[in-house]
Design a protein around this motif. Structure first.
Motif, PDB file in Angstrom:
ATOM      1  N   ALA A 210       0.814  -1.213   0.000  1.00 26.19           N
ATOM      2  CA  ALA A 210       0.000   0.000   0.000  1.00 26.19           C
ATOM      3  C   ALA A 210       0.848   1.264   0.000  1.00 26.19           C
ATOM      4  O   ALA A 210       0.468   2.279  -0.593  1.00 26.19           O
ATOM      5  N   THR A 211       2.007   1.219   0.660  1.00 21.38           N
ATOM      6  CA  THR A 211       2.821   2.421   0.821  1.00 21.38           C
ATOM      7  C   THR A 211       3.978   2.507  -0.167  1.00 21.38           C
ATOM      8  O   THR A 211       4.537   3.595  -0.366  1.00 21.38           O
ATOM      9  N   GLY A 212       4.338   1.362  -0.753  1.00 18.79           N
ATOM     10  CA  GLY A 212       5.506   1.351  -1.619  1.00 18.79           C
ATOM     11  C   GLY A 212       6.806   1.398  -0.854  1.00 18.79           C
ATOM     12  O   GLY A 212       7.881   1.589  -1.442  1.00 18.79           O
ATOM     13  N   ALA A 213       6.758   1.225   0.464  1.00 21.56           N
ATOM     14  CA  ALA A 213       7.959   1.295   1.296  1.00 21.56           C
ATOM     15  C   ALA A 213       8.852   0.087   1.048  1.00 21.56           C
ATOM     16  O   ALA A 213       8.371  -1.041   0.933  1.00 21.56           O
ATOM     17  N   ARG A 214      10.131   0.341   1.006  1.00 18.40           N
ATOM     18  CA  ARG A 214      11.084  -0.739   0.826  1.00 18.40           C
ATOM     19  C   ARG A 214      11.628  -1.193   2.168  1.00 18.40           C
ATOM     20  O   ARG A 214      11.526  -0.501   3.162  1.00 18.40           O
ATOM     21  N   GLY A 215      12.222  -2.356   2.155  1.00 19.69           N
ATOM     22  CA  GLY A 215      12.787  -2.893   3.377  1.00 19.69           C
ATOM     23  C   GLY A 215      12.527  -4.378   3.465  1.00 19.69           C
ATOM     24  O   GLY A 215      11.545  -4.887   2.915  1.00 19.69           O
ATOM     25  N   ARG A 216      13.400  -5.063   4.171  1.00 17.99           N
ATOM     26  CA  ARG A 216      13.268  -6.509   4.334  1.00 17.99           C
ATOM     27  C   ARG A 216      12.397  -6.804   5.546  1.00 17.99           C
ATOM     28  O   ARG A 216      12.612  -6.255   6.628  1.00 17.99           O
ATOM     29  N   VAL A 217      11.391  -7.654   5.353  1.00 27.27           N
ATOM     30  CA  VAL A 217      10.546  -8.073   6.474  1.00 27.27           C
ATOM     31  C   VAL A 217      11.344  -9.055   7.316  1.00 27.27           C
ATOM     32  O   VAL A 217      11.783 -10.105   6.825  1.00 27.27           O
ATOM     33  N   VAL A 218      11.556  -8.694   8.579  1.00 28.36           N
ATOM     34  CA  VAL A 218      12.398  -9.484   9.472  1.00 28.36           C
ATOM     35  C   VAL A 218      11.574  -9.969  10.652  1.00 28.36           C
ATOM     36  O   VAL A 218      10.952  -9.175  11.360  1.00 28.36           O
TER      37      VAL A 218
END
Length: 266
Positions: A218-226
């Motif tokens: 929904a936000t387009g936020a990047r990052g690894r789900v940990v």
């Protein structure tokens, strides 16, 4: 027409109670330590605002004058506010009784009495204050708001890591739907029971990892789900599924639906 006093009427749930009560034609008084000035965001032009503080008693009598029902949507998440949270509830109830208020409704958290986490323990302590009150009282326990999860994900994403508590599931609910439940409970006919506890949960139970992916989409936020273990009282509470209310699914707004509605502000 009912006269309503909303303590904490500038917070997330409190603002929704105020908005819905005004739209319903009720007379609304808002009690806040820092009420917004006319024209400021968060102020409803259909309500009357009073500056007051439940930790000292300042301003309570003026806000409660003529009220039929008082809503306690106050929060005390840290410091002095957390330490004095239950005492503030007792002071609000005493002032309400002096003002002739017939009913008091407080916003609480699902299974707060089964958690050792300080914030949740303060909610349970305030519930006990309400149970001992001479007024007709009701504690409405809700599952976590959608915004809590969004805030957790957003905080982690700043360092490109989206945190997920290992094994945790959530049943998030929209503040607007909690406010509706609060109003319904407050405006119903007298039950004859001096104190009740009611629980409301969101419409679906979803794993935290899945919720994180929905937030990213929904936000387009990047990052690894940990996936991380969470120690302490909150970790124990979540692992036991005490944040869930499977038999109390209310409302229709899912986490994905809430994200879509708030896309511009996420």
């Amino acid at each position: 027409m009912t006269r309503i006093c909303v303590a904490g009427g500038t917070g997330q749930a409190g603002r929704e109670v105020v908005r819905q009560a005004v739209e319903g034609g009720h007379r609304v008084a808002v009690l806040s330590r820092r009420p917004p000035a006319p024209g400021e965001a968060g102020r409803d032009n259909g309500a009357q605002y009073f500056r007051g503080d439940v930790t000292t008693g300042e301003g309570l009598a003026a806000a409660l004058a003529g009220a039929d029902v008082v809503f306690d949507c106050l929060e005390g998440q840290s410091g002095r506010a957390l330490k004095n949270f239950a005492d503030g509830g007792a002071r609000l109830l005493a002032a309400a009784q002096d003002a002739g208020v017939r009913k008091a409704v407080m916003l609480s958290i699902v299974n707060c009495d089964r958690s050792s986490f300080g914030y949740y323990k303060s909610k349970a302590a305030k519930e006990q204050v309400y149970e001992r009150s001479g007024l007709e009282t009701l504690a409405l326990r809700a599952t976590q708001f959608h915004s809590l999860l969004a805030g957790v994900f957003a905080a982690g994403s700043r360092i490109r890591l989206v945190p997920v508590v290992k094994g945790a599931r959530f049943q998030p609910i929209a503040p607007a739907e909690v406010a509706t439940a609060l109003l319904e409970a407050a405006l119903e006919a007298p039950s004859g029971v001096r104190h009740r506890v009611v629980t409301v949960g969101g419409p679906e139970i979803v794993g935290m990892r899945e919720l994180a992916h929905s937030w990213q989409q929904a936000t387009g936020a990047r990052g690894r789900v940990v996936e991380l273990p969470l120690p302490g009282g909150m970790g124990k509470y979540l692992r036991a599924g005490l944040n869930l209310a499977p038999g109390e699914r209310h409302g229709t707004q899912t986490f994905e639906g809430w994200l879509a509605m708030h896309a511009d502000s996420l």
